[in-house]
Design a protein around this motif. Structure first.
Motif, PDB file in Angstrom:
ATOM      1  N   ARG A   1      45.858  52.197  46.941  1.00  0.00           N
ATOM      2  CA  ARG A   1      46.934  51.282  46.524  1.00  0.00           C
ATOM      3  C   ARG A   1      47.317  50.356  47.680  1.00  0.00           C
ATOM      4  N   ALA A   2      47.370  50.885  48.896  1.00  0.00           N
ATOM      5  CA  ALA A   2      47.692  50.055  50.058  1.00  0.00           C
ATOM      6  C   ALA A   2      46.629  48.984  50.265  1.00  0.00           C
ATOM      7  N   ILE A   3      45.368  49.333  50.049  1.00  0.00           N
ATOM      8  CA  ILE A   3      44.284  48.358  50.177  1.00  0.00           C
ATOM      9  C   ILE A   3      44.434  47.264  49.128  1.00  0.00           C
ATOM     10  N   VAL A   4      44.733  47.648  47.905  1.00  0.00           N
ATOM     11  CA  VAL A   4      44.929  46.664  46.833  1.00  0.00           C
ATOM     12  C   VAL A   4      46.040  45.690  47.199  1.00  0.00           C
ATOM     13  N   GLU A   5      47.123  46.202  47.731  1.00  0.00           N
ATOM     14  CA  GLU A   5      48.248  45.336  48.087  1.00  0.00           C
ATOM     15  C   GLU A   5      47.875  44.371  49.199  1.00  0.00           C
ATOM     16  N   ARG A   6      47.106  44.837  50.182  1.00  0.00           N
ATOM     17  CA  ARG A   6      46.654  43.958  51.270  1.00  0.00           C
ATOM     18  C   ARG A   6      45.713  42.880  50.732  1.00  0.00           C
ATOM     19  N   LEU A   7      44.806  43.258  49.855  1.00  0.00           N
ATOM     20  CA  LEU A   7      43.879  42.287  49.288  1.00  0.00           C
ATOM     21  C   LEU A   7      44.639  41.240  48.474  1.00  0.00           C
ATOM     22  N   SER A   8      45.620  41.692  47.707  1.00  0.00           N
ATOM     23  CA  SER A   8      46.410  40.772  46.897  1.00  0.00           C
ATOM     24  C   SER A   8      47.137  39.764  47.772  1.00  0.00           C
ATOM     25  N   LEU A   9      47.711  40.228  48.875  1.00  0.00           N
ATOM     26  CA  LEU A   9      48.408  39.322  49.796  1.00  0.00           C
ATOM     27  C   LEU A   9      47.454  38.315  50.418  1.00  0.00           C
ATOM     28  N   ALA A  10      46.187  38.707  50.553  1.00  0.00           N
ATOM     29  CA  ALA A  10      45.177  37.793  51.092  1.00  0.00           C
ATOM     30  C   ALA A  10      44.589  36.896  50.001  1.00  0.00           C
ATOM     31  N   ASN A  11      45.191  36.931  48.807  1.00  0.00           N
ATOM     32  CA  ASN A  11      44.757  36.102  47.676  1.00  0.00           C
ATOM     33  C   ASN A  11      43.346  36.426  47.212  1.00  0.00           C
ATOM     34  N   ILE A  12      42.998  37.712  47.300  1.00  0.00           N
ATOM     35  CA  ILE A  12      41.734  38.202  46.768  1.00  0.00           C
ATOM     36  C   ILE A  12      42.000  38.750  45.372  1.00  0.00           C
ATOM     37  N   VAL A  13      41.284  38.244  44.392  1.00  0.00           N
ATOM     38  CA  VAL A  13      41.435  38.725  43.023  1.00  0.00           C
ATOM     39  C   VAL A  13      40.830  40.127  42.952  1.00  0.00           C
ATOM     40  N   THR A  14      41.601  41.085  42.489  1.00  0.00           N
ATOM     41  CA  THR A  14      41.213  42.490  42.634  1.00  0.00           C
ATOM     42  C   THR A  14      41.290  43.252  41.329  1.00  0.00           C
ATOM     43  N   ALA A  15      40.239  44.025  41.078  1.00  0.00           N
ATOM     44  CA  ALA A  15      40.221  44.962  39.960  1.00  0.00           C
ATOM     45  C   ALA A  15      40.549  46.351  40.496  1.00  0.00           C
ATOM     46  N   VAL A  16      41.572  46.978  39.932  1.00  0.00           N
ATOM     47  CA  VAL A  16      41.983  48.324  40.334  1.00  0.00           C
ATOM     48  C   VAL A  16      41.425  49.314  39.329  1.00  0.00           C
ATOM     49  N   ALA A  17      40.582  50.224  39.803  1.00  0.00           N
ATOM     50  CA  ALA A  17      40.004  51.248  38.938  1.00  0.00           C
ATOM     51  C   ALA A  17      40.586  52.598  39.312  1.00  0.00           C
TER      52      ALA A  17
END
Length: 248
Positions: free
Chosen positions: A34-50
């Protein structure tokens, strides 16, 4: 001071260059994932969470997918869903994992199978599904979340440590098979303050009672982003991050 500021600005610029990339994160519903997803989102990386239970409170550039990485049909469905929503991802992060604390002469082999299927086979299924598309696209990053337990035998930790040791062998094999097109990074955290210990298949510890202190999941996520933000010709192949007092 000027050199420090230059390097800091250079890092910021490299992170900004990640904007618009697409990522898949397994185990992204809690803890390190979850922490990785949040960091990626802040970097404007479109992310799929599985995840088995993906969170509902997600940013607009994050897409939830319910997925059990131990099941072939579920990974197939994840792949199809990601292709439909995002297209071929640039980044695959395998963070799904579970712990177990059992003596080898007394434990339950069926529980061991659950750990192997999640920690090792889950990552292998994701690699097999998503990395061919990266190779075809001509670029990509794979990040495997391991543990300082890899290569470290300790009582009651044999099955868990074995899965992480095998995962790191998989990572190095993959690196050699896909270079120079796809970069492969292992991030091996030590004791991290998440719900990981509460969700072990058997046995129970907390980050506090282990006695070495702990790091935050955000610190691990920062390490992942650091590796991803390196220039295309530079690979960070392994990062070990742990509490300073942790002896192994």
């Amino acid at each position: 001071m000027q050199l420090f500021l230059y390097r800091e600005q250079n890092h910021i610029n490299r992170v900004q260059q990640l904007k618009g990339k697409k990522a898949v994160v397994s185990g992204g519903g809690s803890g390190i994932g979850r922490a990785i997803v949040e960091r990626l989102s802040l970097a404007n990386i479109v992310t799929a969470v599985a995840d088995l239970q993906p969170p509902a409170d997600l940013s607009s550039n994050v897409y939830p997918f319910t997925c059990d990485v131990t099941a072939a049909h579920a990974v197939d469905a994840l792949f199809a869903g990601v292709q439909e929503k995002l297209g071929t991802p640039d980044i695959l992060i395998c963070s799904a994992g579970r712990g177990i604390h059992e003596k080898l002469t007394e434990g339950d082999p069926e529980k061991w199978r659950q750990i192997i299927d999640t920690n090792l086979m889950g990552a292998l299924r994701l690699i097999r599904a998503f990395v061919p598309g990266m190779l075809e696209a001509g670029h990509g990053d794979v990040v495997l979340v391991s543990s300082v337990s890899a290569g470290q035998a300790y009582p009651y930790g044999g099955v868990y440590a074995a899965t992480k040791s095998a995962l790191e062998v998989v990572a190095e094999t993959l690196r050699q098979e896909v270079l120079p097109t796809v970069r492969v990074t292992v991030v091996a955290p030590g004791v991290t303050d998440t719900a990981f210990f509460e969700n072990t298949v058997s046995g129970f510890h907390t980050a506090e009672d282990i006695g070495y202190g702990s790091i935050a999941a955000d610190e691990v996520a920062d390490a992942v982003l650091f590796a991803l933000s390196k220039p295309p010709g530079v690979s960070i192949n392994k990062i070990t991050i742990r509490p300073t007092a942790q002896p192994f």
